[in-house]
Design a protein around this motif. Structure first.
Motif, PDB file in Angstrom:
ATOM      1  N   PRO A 203       9.156 -15.604   4.954  1.00 56.99           N
ATOM      2  CA  PRO A 203       9.908 -14.747   5.880  1.00 56.99           C
ATOM      3  C   PRO A 203      11.408 -14.994   5.822  1.00 56.99           C
ATOM      4  O   PRO A 203      11.866 -16.044   5.367  1.00 56.99           O
ATOM      5  N   GLU A 204      12.167 -14.017   6.281  1.00 51.21           N
ATOM      6  CA  GLU A 204      13.608 -14.177   6.478  1.00 51.21           C
ATOM      7  C   GLU A 204      13.809 -14.799   7.864  1.00 51.21           C
ATOM      8  O   GLU A 204      13.751 -14.110   8.873  1.00 51.21           O
ATOM      9  N   LEU A 205      14.042 -16.091   7.884  1.00 53.32           N
ATOM     10  CA  LEU A 205      14.042 -16.853   9.125  1.00 53.32           C
ATOM     11  C   LEU A 205      15.440 -17.076   9.683  1.00 53.32           C
ATOM     12  O   LEU A 205      16.403 -17.253   8.928  1.00 53.32           O
ATOM     13  N   TYR A 206      15.515 -17.107  11.005  1.00 52.01           N
ATOM     14  CA  TYR A 206      16.745 -17.459  11.713  1.00 52.01           C
ATOM     15  C   TYR A 206      16.422 -18.492  12.779  1.00 52.01           C
ATOM     16  O   TYR A 206      15.391 -18.405  13.454  1.00 52.01           O
ATOM     17  N   ARG A 207      17.283 -19.474  12.899  1.00 53.27           N
ATOM     18  CA  ARG A 207      17.231 -20.395  14.026  1.00 53.27           C
ATOM     19  C   ARG A 207      18.520 -20.208  14.818  1.00 53.27           C
ATOM     20  O   ARG A 207      19.615 -20.381  14.283  1.00 53.27           O
ATOM     21  N   ASP A 208      18.364 -19.831  16.069  1.00 55.40           N
ATOM     22  CA  ASP A 208      19.514 -19.502  16.907  1.00 55.40           C
ATOM     23  C   ASP A 208      20.326 -18.387  16.231  1.00 55.40           C
ATOM     24  O   ASP A 208      19.789 -17.318  16.009  1.00 55.40           O
ATOM     25  N   ASN A 209      21.567 -18.642  15.826  1.00 51.99           N
ATOM     26  CA  ASN A 209      22.373 -17.585  15.198  1.00 51.99           C
ATOM     27  C   ASN A 209      22.532 -17.751  13.695  1.00 51.99           C
ATOM     28  O   ASN A 209      23.394 -17.110  13.098  1.00 51.99           O
ATOM     29  N   SER A 210      21.693 -18.584  13.077  1.00 54.78           N
ATOM     30  CA  SER A 210      21.909 -18.897  11.663  1.00 54.78           C
ATOM     31  C   SER A 210      20.651 -18.644  10.835  1.00 54.78           C
ATOM     32  O   SER A 210      19.542 -19.004  11.253  1.00 54.78           O
TER      33      SER A 210
END
Length: 770
Positions: A203-210
Motif C-alpha cells: 500500500p501507499e502508506l502515510y504516518r501522520d503527515n508523511s
C-alpha cells in the motif's frame, strides 16, 4: 499475538459461544412469526439517557469497504465472520441502516454528523466539479467539525487508521496542503492510506503527515498492519493515560477491490461456491429470514440485468468465477480475524465493555468487476474487459500480488441480498447496509435486531447524545453548521423507540432517492435525458422490506409529495444542480485545481506522489523532459507512474533508453536501440492526442527522435499507484526490471518537467466506474 491459538481468552470463549447464541436468536425470530424484522431476543429496558460525563467511554468506528448487506454471518452469510458476529450477539443489529452510495460521501457524513452535500462531499474525493457545484469539490469546510475535533475538545485522544478518502485527492502530495488530512481534522495519530483503494500487500502508506515505506516483514498484509498499529496506539494510551477516553476511526480496505488475501484463506472456501451465485443468494435470503433480519414476507430481487444464470455458464466460467468468490470470502474472514485481535486486545486492557463500537459498511457491493470479473484493478475501474482466457490460465494468481481481483457482478448481487442494484445507485443495494452497535456498559439489550430507519449521519449525533456533549456553536473561531443527524440512542434498549428520523434524501451522479415516514421514492434516470423526465418508483417499507413492489401508479399523490420533498431537501443541502456524469470532475478540471497546471517540475529525491495528485495526462497533448548526466554502466528508472497492472515508465538498462506504457491489455515500448553517450543527455517524450484515449508518442534523445508508437491509453485513471522520480517504488511498472527492486537510477537527474497544451479531446463517454 496469535489470536486463533489463545483459547484461554474470554473473548475467544465468547466467540466460541456464537453458534449457540445464533440458534437461540433463530428460535426467537421464528417465535415472532417472521412478520416483522424486530428483536431476536428479550429485553425492553427503557434507555436511561446519556451516560454520566464522569464515566469513561471510548468510541470506535469500524468501517468495512464495499461489503454488502448480507456479507456478515450475522446478516445471513455463509462466510466465517465469527468475531464480528460475536460483537453483534453481544450488541445490536440494525437492519434499516443507510449510507451514501459511494465511500467519500458516507465517510464525510459519518465524521461530521451532517449530510454529505452540505459538507462539500457530493461525490468521491477524487473528482472536482468546480464552482458550478461547490458542494461536490471534496472540501469539507471548517464549519463542519469532525467528531474527532469535537471529542478532542472534550478530553479524547483520537486515533485514525486505514482508509481515509475524505481529502481532495489532488491535495495528497507530500507537500500538502495538510489542513484536510487526518491530523488537520482533529486526529492525534494516523496511519493508513489516504486515497480511495489500497493494495493489500504494497500500500501507499502515510504516518501522520508523511509517506512511509511498507514495513519490511514477512507475509505483510495491510489489514493486519493497521490493526497492529491500532492496538499499539491503544496500548500506549491505556498504559500511560488510563483514565482518559480515546476515539478510534478504523477504515479497512476490505472488501474494496483489489481482493487480496493469503492463499490459506482462499483454500478455506475451496468448492463452497461451486453451486453458483443463484443458489448462494437463495440460501442467504432464507438464512436472513431465519435470523430475523428479514420479515417472513420479504421478497428476493430478481437477478440483475447483465448477470447470467449460473447454470448457463460453461465449466471454465464457473471454475474461474467460483475462485473469485472464494477469494472474496477469504478476504472477509481474514478481516474478521483482525477485528477479533482488536477486540481481544481491548478486553485484555479492560477497555472492551466501556467502548462504544459502531461497525458499518460504507456502501453496497460493487459491480465494477462486470459480468466476468477482473484480475487487473486498473482495467476494471476503466471498464476495459480483460481477456477471459488470460484470467482462466492464471486464476491461481487471484488473491495474490499479481491478481488484483474484483469479483463478477453476480457475486456482488449475492453480497447485496435481498436488494436490487449495487454501489453507485440509490436503490437499496447501493445504500442499505448492516450496522452493529456494541457497548456493554451502556446497552443492556443483547443480540437483538432494531428496524428503525437510521442514516450514517446519525452515528455521530448518537455519540454526542450518549456522551452528553453539546456540539459547539464555534470551534477554532469558526461558526459551526447544524448537526442534522438524529440520535438513535433511545433504540438501544427499546426496540419500539421512535428516534424522530422521518426524512432523508439521497443523491449520487443524478441517482435520487427520498425516504419519508416509511415511504421511499427512487428515481430511474436514462442517461442523456432531462432529469425532469425521470420516472420514479414508490415503495412502502412497512410492507415491502426489499423495496421491490412499485406503488407509483397506486399512490400518485404520495409520490408527488415525496418528489417535492426531495427537491426541498436537495436545495437545503446543496445537492443541486444535478449532474449524471460521475467523471465530470476528472476530464474537465476547473482552473483552480492543482492538476490543471500547465507545467510541473519535479526534482530528484521527491517523495512518492499519489496518482491522483500527479500530472493528468489523459487525452492531453504534453511533453516530458528529463535532463540527465550519466557515466558508463549507469542504469535505472528515471520516472515511473503505476505498477504491474498499468502505468508508464522511463528507464535505462544495458545502456539503452526505454519508454513503456501499459494499459493493462497491451504494453507499448519505445527503445533507443543504441546506447546513450556518456555525459549530459536530454530525454524528451512528446505525446500528441489523436482522439479519445489514443495518441502518438515520440521519444527523443537530445532533440533527435529515436522511436515512436501509436498508443491506446486508459480513459479514466492510469493506475492505482503513484509517481516516483529516479526509482520505482512498490510494484515495478515494467517486467524488464522487476528483479531489480526499486531499480534506482545511478546517474544524475536534473529534474523532470511536464508541459501541457490545451487538450483537443475531452472524455466523451459517460461511464460510471462504480
Amino acid at each position: 499475538m496469535n489470536y486463533r491459538k489463545k483459547e484461554e481468552k474470554s473473548w475467544k470463549k465468547y466467540v466460541g459461544k456464537f453458534t449457540k447464541l445464533s440458534t437461540l436468536a433463530l428460535s426467537a425470530a421464528l417465535l415472532l412469526g417472521g412478520e416483522t424484522a424486530g428483536a431476536a431476543g428479550g429485553g425492553n429496558t427503557d434507555y436511561s439517557g446519556a451516560v454520566d460525563p464522569d464515566d469513561k467511554t471510548n468510541v470506535m468506528y469500524i468501517i468495512l469497504d464495499d461489503a454488502g448487506y448480507s456479507d456478515l454471518g450475522s446478516f445471513g452469510s455463509e462466510i466465517d465472520t465469527q468475531n464480528i458476529d460475536a460483537i453483534a450477539e453481544n450488541g445490536l443489529k440494525y437492519n434499516n441502516f443507510h449510507t451514501s452510495p459511494v465511500c467519500s460521501p458516507t465517510r464525510a457524513s459519518l465524521m461530521t454528523g451532517r449530510n454529505n452535500h452540505a459538507v462539500g462531499m457530493g461525490n468521491v474525493a477524487n473528482f472536482d466539479f468546480g464552482a458550478n457545484q461547490p458542494n461536490s469539490r471534496a472540501k469539507i469546510p471548517e464549519e463542519a467539525g469532525f467528531v474527532s475535533e469535537v471529542l478532542g475538545e472534550n478530553g479524547y485522544t483520537n486515533f485514525g487508521l486505514g482508509k481515509w478518502h475524505m481529502t481532495p485527492t489532488v491535495e495528497l502530495s507530500p507537500a500538502g496542503p495538510y489542513d484536510r488530512w487526518p491530523l488537520g481534522r482533529g486526529f492525534h495519530r494516523y496511519y493508513g492510506n489516504l486515497e480511495d483503494s489500497s493494495d493489500q500487500y504494497r500500500p501507499e502508506l502515510y504516518r501522520d503527515n508523511s509517506p512511509v515505506p511498507v514495513p519490511d516483514v514477512d507475509d505483510y498484509h495491510y489489514s493486519e498492519d493497521i490493526v497492529e498499529n491500532g492496538i499499539q496506539y491503544i496500548t500506549d494510551h491505556a498504559s500511560l493515560r488510563p483514565d482518559d477516553p480515546f476515539f478510534m476511526y478504523l477504515g479497512f480496505g476490505a472488501q474494496h477491490m483489489p481482493h487480496q488475501v493469503p492463499e490459506e484463506y482462499i483454500e478455506m472456501y475451496e468448492g463452497q461456491y461451486d453451486e453458483g451465485w443463484d443458489v448462494i443468494r437463495e440460501e442467504r435470503f432464507e438464512r436472513q429470514k431465519e435470523l430475523g433480519i428479514l420479515p417472513e414476507k420479504a421478497d428476493l430481487a430478481p437477478r440483475a440485468p447483465g448477470v447470467p444464470a449460473w447454470d448457463d455458464l460453461n465449466e471454465e466460467e464457473q471454475e474461474l468465477y467460483a475462485r473469485f468468490m472464494e477469494t472474496y470470502a477469504g478476504f472477509l474472514t481474514h478481516t474478521d480475524e483482525q477485528v477479533g485481535k482488536l477486540m481481544e486486545s481491548l478486553e485484555d486492557m479492560g477497555e472492551l465493555d466501556n467502548t462504544l463500537i459502531m461497525l458499518i459498511s460504507d456502501n453496497g457491493a460493487s459491480f465494477s468487476g462486470g459480468e466476468q470479473g477482473s484480475m487487473n484493478q486498473a482495467m476494471a475501474y476503466n471498464k476495459v474487459l480483460q481477456e477471459f482466457d488470460h484470467m482462466y490460465e492464471n486464476m491461481d494468481e487471484i488473491g495474490g500480488e499479481r491478481g488484483g481481483s474484483d469479483y463478477p457482478a453476480g457475486w456482488a448481487q449475492v453480497s447485496n441480498t435481498p436488494f436490487e442494484e449495487f454501489k453507485g445507485t440509490t436503490h437499496a443495494g447501493g445504500i442499505r447496509m448492516p450496522m452493529i452497535v456494541h457497548w456493554p456498559d451502556g446497552i443492556e439489550s443483547k443480540g437483538e435486531i432494531r428496524n428503525q430507519f437510521t442514516h450514517v449521519s446519525d452515528v455521530t449525533a448518537t455519540v454526542y447524545d450518549v456522551l452528553n456533549i453539546d456540539p459547539p456553536a464555534y470551534m477554532n473561531d469558526t461558526e459551526q453548521m447544524e448537526i442534522t443527524g438524529v440520535s438513535f440512542s433511545e433504540s438501544f434498549d427499546d426496540l419500539d423507540a421512535f428516534t424522530g428520523k422521518d426524512t432523508q434524501y439521497f443523491e449520487h451522479s443524478g441517482h435520487r432517492t427520498i425516504y419519508h415516514d416509511g415511504w421511499k421514492a427512487v428515481s430511474v434516470h436514462e442517461p442523456g435525458t432531462d432529469f425532469a423526465d425521470d420516472r420514479w418508483k414508490l415503495f412502502d417499507q412497512s410492507s415491502d422490506f426489499s423495496e421491490l413492489n412499485d406503488l407509483a401508479e397506486e399512490y400518485p399523490e404520495v409520490l408527488d409529495n415525496l418528489i417535492d420533498l426531495w427537491h426541498v431537501e436537495a436545495e437545503k443541502n446543496g445537492a443541486l444542480p444535478l449532474s449524471e456524469n460521475f467523471l465530470d470532475g476528472l476530464g474537465n478540471l476547473p482552473d483552480d485545481n492543482l492538476r490543471a497546471r500547465e507545467s510541473f517540475k519535479f526534482y530528484p529525491g521527491m517523495s512518492h506522489l499519489s496518482e491522483s495528485a500527479s500530472p493528468l495526462t489523459l487525452d492531453r497533448n504534453y511533453e516530458i523532459t528529463i535532463p540527465i548526466d550519466i557515466e558508463e554502466n549507469d542504469e535505472g528508472v528515471l520516472l515511473a507512474l503505476g505498477n504491474r497492472a498499468s502505468g508508464y515508465t522511463f528507464y535505462i538498462k544495458d545502456g539503452e533508453l526505454h519508454y513503456e506504457y501499459n494499459n493493462g491489455a497491451e504494453r507499448y515500448t519505445i527503445s533507443s536501440g543504441t546506447a546513450l553517450e556518456e555525459g549530459a543527455n536530454e530525454i524528451r517524450y512528446n505525446f500528441q492526442n489523436t482522439g479519445d484515449n489514443q495518441g502518438k508518442g515520440t521519444l527523443y534523445i537530445n532533440d533527435g527522435p529515436v522511436g515512436e508508437a501509436d498508443v491506446e491509453t486508459l480513459p479514466f485513471k492510469i493506475s492505482f499507484e503513484g509517481l516516483d522520480v529516479g526509482k520505482d517504488l512498490l510494484y515495478p511498472v515494467s517486467p524488464a526490471y522487476e528483479d531489480k527492486g526499486e531499480f534506482e537510477f545511478t546517474g544524475d537527474i536534473e529534474y523532470v518537467h511536464y508541459q501541457f497544451e490545451e487538450p483537443e479531446y475531452i472524455l466523451s463517454e459517460e461511464v460510471d466506474p462504480y
